[in-house]
Design an enzyme around this catalytic site. Sequence first.
Site, PDB file in Angstrom:
ATOM      1  N   ASN A  62       0.805  -1.332   0.053  1.00  0.00           N
ATOM      2  CA  ASN A  62       0.121  -0.056  -0.139  1.00  0.00           C
ATOM      3  C   ASN A  62       0.555   1.197  -0.038  1.00  0.00           C
ATOM      4  O   ASN A  62       0.119   2.378  -0.251  1.00  0.00           O
ATOM      5  CB  ASN A  62      -1.010   0.018   1.301  1.00  0.00           C
ATOM      6  CG  ASN A  62      -2.107  -0.731   0.902  1.00  0.00           C
ATOM      7  OD1 ASN A  62      -2.427  -1.200  -0.444  1.00  0.00           O
ATOM      8  ND2 ASN A  62      -3.116  -1.142   1.869  1.00  0.00           N
ATOM      9  N   GLU A 122      -2.568  -0.596  -8.032  1.00  0.00           N
ATOM     10  CA  GLU A 122      -3.948  -0.734  -7.491  1.00  0.00           C
ATOM     11  C   GLU A 122      -4.695   0.712  -7.395  1.00  0.00           C
ATOM     12  O   GLU A 122      -5.675   1.001  -8.027  1.00  0.00           O
ATOM     13  CB  GLU A 122      -4.107  -1.304  -6.040  1.00  0.00           C
ATOM     14  CG  GLU A 122      -5.268  -1.602  -5.536  1.00  0.00           C
ATOM     15  CD  GLU A 122      -5.271  -2.156  -3.939  1.00  0.00           C
ATOM     16  OE1 GLU A 122      -5.572  -3.197  -3.960  1.00  0.00           O
ATOM     17  OE2 GLU A 122      -5.382  -1.316  -2.961  1.00  0.00           O
ATOM     18  N   TRP A 220     -10.257  -7.998  11.803  1.00  0.00           N
ATOM     19  CA  TRP A 220      -9.762  -7.544  10.401  1.00  0.00           C
ATOM     20  C   TRP A 220      -8.239  -7.649  10.689  1.00  0.00           C
ATOM     21  O   TRP A 220      -7.535  -8.452  10.010  1.00  0.00           O
ATOM     22  CB  TRP A 220      -9.996  -6.318  10.057  1.00  0.00           C
ATOM     23  CG  TRP A 220      -8.849  -5.731   9.151  1.00  0.00           C
ATOM     24  CD1 TRP A 220      -8.563  -6.135   7.849  1.00  0.00           C
ATOM     25  CD2 TRP A 220      -8.001  -4.545   9.187  1.00  0.00           C
ATOM     26  NE1 TRP A 220      -7.638  -5.528   7.146  1.00  0.00           N
ATOM     27  CE2 TRP A 220      -7.335  -4.450   8.075  1.00  0.00           C
ATOM     28  CE3 TRP A 220      -7.697  -3.831  10.229  1.00  0.00           C
ATOM     29  CZ2 TRP A 220      -6.243  -3.517   8.156  1.00  0.00           C
ATOM     30  CZ3 TRP A 220      -6.721  -2.806  10.246  1.00  0.00           C
ATOM     31  CH2 TRP A 220      -5.895  -2.770   9.115  1.00  0.00           C
ATOM     32  N   ARG A 251     -14.944  -2.837   5.933  1.00  0.00           N
ATOM     33  CA  ARG A 251     -14.611  -4.199   5.499  1.00  0.00           C
ATOM     34  C   ARG A 251     -16.085  -4.975   4.990  1.00  0.00           C
ATOM     35  O   ARG A 251     -16.989  -4.648   5.275  1.00  0.00           O
ATOM     36  CB  ARG A 251     -14.073  -5.046   6.753  1.00  0.00           C
ATOM     37  CG  ARG A 251     -12.388  -4.675   6.885  1.00  0.00           C
ATOM     38  CD  ARG A 251     -11.558  -4.891   5.931  1.00  0.00           C
ATOM     39  NE  ARG A 251     -10.225  -4.040   6.066  1.00  0.00           N
ATOM     40  CZ  ARG A 251      -9.916  -3.001   5.444  1.00  0.00           C
ATOM     41  NH1 ARG A 251     -10.681  -1.983   4.885  1.00  0.00           N
ATOM     42  NH2 ARG A 251      -8.355  -2.557   5.624  1.00  0.00           N
ATOM     43  N   ASP A 357      -7.657 -11.803  -4.461  1.00  0.00           N
ATOM     44  CA  ASP A 357      -7.654 -10.684  -3.566  1.00  0.00           C
ATOM     45  C   ASP A 357      -7.754 -10.939  -2.047  1.00  0.00           C
ATOM     46  O   ASP A 357      -6.885 -10.826  -1.322  1.00  0.00           O
ATOM     47  CB  ASP A 357      -8.616  -9.441  -3.737  1.00  0.00           C
ATOM     48  CG  ASP A 357      -8.143  -8.324  -2.964  1.00  0.00           C
ATOM     49  OD1 ASP A 357      -7.129  -7.994  -2.897  1.00  0.00           O
ATOM     50  OD2 ASP A 357      -9.553  -7.855  -2.629  1.00  0.00           O
ATOM     51  N   HIS A 394      -1.540   2.123   9.698  1.00  0.00           N
ATOM     52  CA  HIS A 394      -2.647   2.237   8.545  1.00  0.00           C
ATOM     53  C   HIS A 394      -3.148   3.481   8.643  1.00  0.00           C
ATOM     54  O   HIS A 394      -2.402   4.743   8.731  1.00  0.00           O
ATOM     55  CB  HIS A 394      -3.676   1.168   8.803  1.00  0.00           C
ATOM     56  CG  HIS A 394      -4.350   0.778   7.548  1.00  0.00           C
ATOM     57  ND1 HIS A 394      -5.412   1.764   6.995  1.00  0.00           N
ATOM     58  CD2 HIS A 394      -4.543  -0.169   6.852  1.00  0.00           C
ATOM     59  CE1 HIS A 394      -5.837   1.208   5.809  1.00  0.00           C
ATOM     60  NE2 HIS A 394      -5.355  -0.090   5.663  1.00  0.00           N
ATOM     61  N   SER A 445       2.510  -2.236   5.001  1.00  0.00           N
ATOM     62  CA  SER A 445       3.614  -3.138   5.317  1.00  0.00           C
ATOM     63  C   SER A 445       4.885  -2.692   5.130  1.00  0.00           C
ATOM     64  O   SER A 445       5.830  -2.739   5.631  1.00  0.00           O
ATOM     65  CB  SER A 445       3.181  -4.550   4.323  1.00  0.00           C
ATOM     66  OG  SER A 445       3.204  -3.907   3.089  1.00  0.00           O
TER      67      SER A 445
END
Length: 653
Positions: A62, A122, A220, A251, A357, A394, A445
């Site tokens: 990400n 993405e 999650w 989610r 995914d 995040h 990450s």
Amino acid sequence: MQEFATKEITTDVLIIGGGMAATGSAVEAAYWGKQNGQKVTVVDKAAFDRSGAVAMGLSAINQYTGENSPIDYLSYVQQDLMGLCRQDLVMDIARHVSGSVHMFEGFGLPIWKDAEGNYVHEGRWQLMINGESYKLILAEAAKNAIATLGDDGEIIERVFVTELLMDKNDKNRVAGAVGIDIREPYDFYVFKCKVAIVACGGAVHVFRPRSTGEGLGRAWYPPWQSGSTSALMQKAGAEMTSQEVIFIPARFKDGYGPVGAWFLLFKAAATTASGVNYMEEGFKEGGELHNWLPYGAVKPIPTCLRNHLMMKAIYEKGDGPILMQTADAIERIASEAPDEKAKKKKMKELEAEAWEDFLDMTISQAILWASKNVYPEKQPSEIAPSEPYFIGSHSGASGAWCSGPEDLQNDASKSEYFWGYNRMSTVTGMFSAGDGVGLSSHKFSSGSFTEGRIAAKAAIKFCVENADMPEVDMDKVSYIKEKTYAPMKLYEDNKGYSVVDEKKGYTYSEEINPNYIDPKMFMFRIQKIMDEYAAGWGSQYTCSAITLNIALDLLKYCREDLDKVAARDIHELMRYWENVHRLLTAEAHVRHKLFREETRWPGYYYRADFPKLEEDAWGKVFVNSKWDDETGEWEMIKRDNIDIIKLGEVVGQ
Ligand code: SFD
Ligand code: AMP
């Protein structure tokens, strides 16, 4: 009761945790450690190959800046967090993260490429990967790096660190850590070190999860992240920051499948039950987002505001559930094919990508889809806001208040944001990275790995410049050891159950006994308090000074009852310690929420008594806290959000 032998390990650098940040730290510490004769030890509560948030793999990286400038990334992050981030920390990661991603590719991580050989994005910052073995690949790289140190490198698995040790002669210097071995021979570990990098991830199950019954445990973020980073550091006296800024991920319902690929790669729309595209509506002239200016006017819409629009539709308008229109998105992309045959082929490809995914990072969502006969190419799927998570890596911001890099400071920030070593906390010799560092959000990450590298390089510098070993007080360690295993003794002293023979106990169940409660019940207590009084999903994410003060009172009783929690075996003992860590994380969170008198992140939580953004009072301040382990006193601190870098305008997702 069983006796536990004490095992002592002396090292220079102690890396606590074995996730993304820790693998980055291990790779970098090994490199600089070898050149400077420093020993590096990694200790992980789980199996290094599959530990941490990336255990199941991931389907995207990400954070990749690529051709964008670090300032572009900073601008995006700052607006996503409603104006609050440490610019020096975010910039520091953004300028190094692409190098880390290139390293991953070198380690063997398959990154998607298009026909021209370019990475498949993405979104603007996100790259698609075949990431089922992501963690395994990085763990292998870290192991190889540590192996180059020979006897000066060690990886210890299955040891849960319960607390840190401070220098006998300096209460503000870390000197080591203790932990319990949860595999035979079940030793009690005492680590002595010059520096510790605390990288045990975020906190899960502090709040009551939506999952219950047979689904309990599904979350999650990984349930084995129990707030150790924040609790270990706060207990050691570190100043912590932004503990109020949790993350509520939207989610796929029940399986917690991430939404990024659907929103960004497939460009799917999410709608209300009656078909309203609530994000478009909110963004329009006169829409809800205009109540949250200036942040409501930017694109991408900040994460909390996207949640806010969803919550308004569900709770105020009763127009739930929210649906991800997967079938529409697949049909739209497939329809771009030149003919029917090509369209059919494209449909198959997209269908496979949709399943992959989840198979790459949230297998449970794929299982749930299969068990509920969901065909993403034929029907929409429910998404929902989940329970709050503490995850500084995040779209949250909680973590330790750390020194930034010297070269990115200006005159105003230098004395506030820099104290000698990059990513060192306010405790001498104690560093952090990943979920553990506050206000350097959106590192995910790749950025967590990068921050681990940054911290490790500075940690080795610290070791070289501060060659003396701190002193561990072994009398205190004996006391800590006794306290560590006390829940097992409590069980041994009171175990037994029989309805007929009183001597053997009081009830027919081991779990119910007037002399103790078990760790799971204790966790439920914390979760119930947090859910009902500190703005969990059960209270529609809403709290006030009144409810938060009730939470504080109830959490105080939990603390008083800690010595009534029993452990039947070593695994339950770990559960006990996980909950000790959760409890301190919960207490800090409630105090931070109480202190910040505004609603800055609608969609994460609402202060009913201060329902708006209070830009003048709170727009340029961070909320920090310190806890005194001896007195139990809290100190709340305001720190300035200093502008260092002129931001650019952010457009595009
Ligand atoms: O889209 C102790 N994340 C994603 N990042 C991405 O880059 N792309 C994605 O696609 C991502 N998605 C995602 C992500 C996470 C999850 C769970 C899902 C989907 C389903 C986020 C990243 O994974 C995250 O940012 C980083 O992993 C954070 O790194 P770090 O190092 O801060 O935490 P960790 O990796 O979980 O490691 C923690 C380690 O600590 C150990 N540990 N060891 C000793 N003693 C203790 N007391 C300990 N407590 C914990 C753990 O075993 C572990 O090794 S998407 O949905 O966002
Ligand atoms: P997620 O799957 O929600 O964790 O998101 C993965 C990445 O995509 C993160 O960088 C998110 O910030 C980003 N993202 C997810 N949804 C959106 C959206 N609707 N608009 C912009 N960015 C998004």
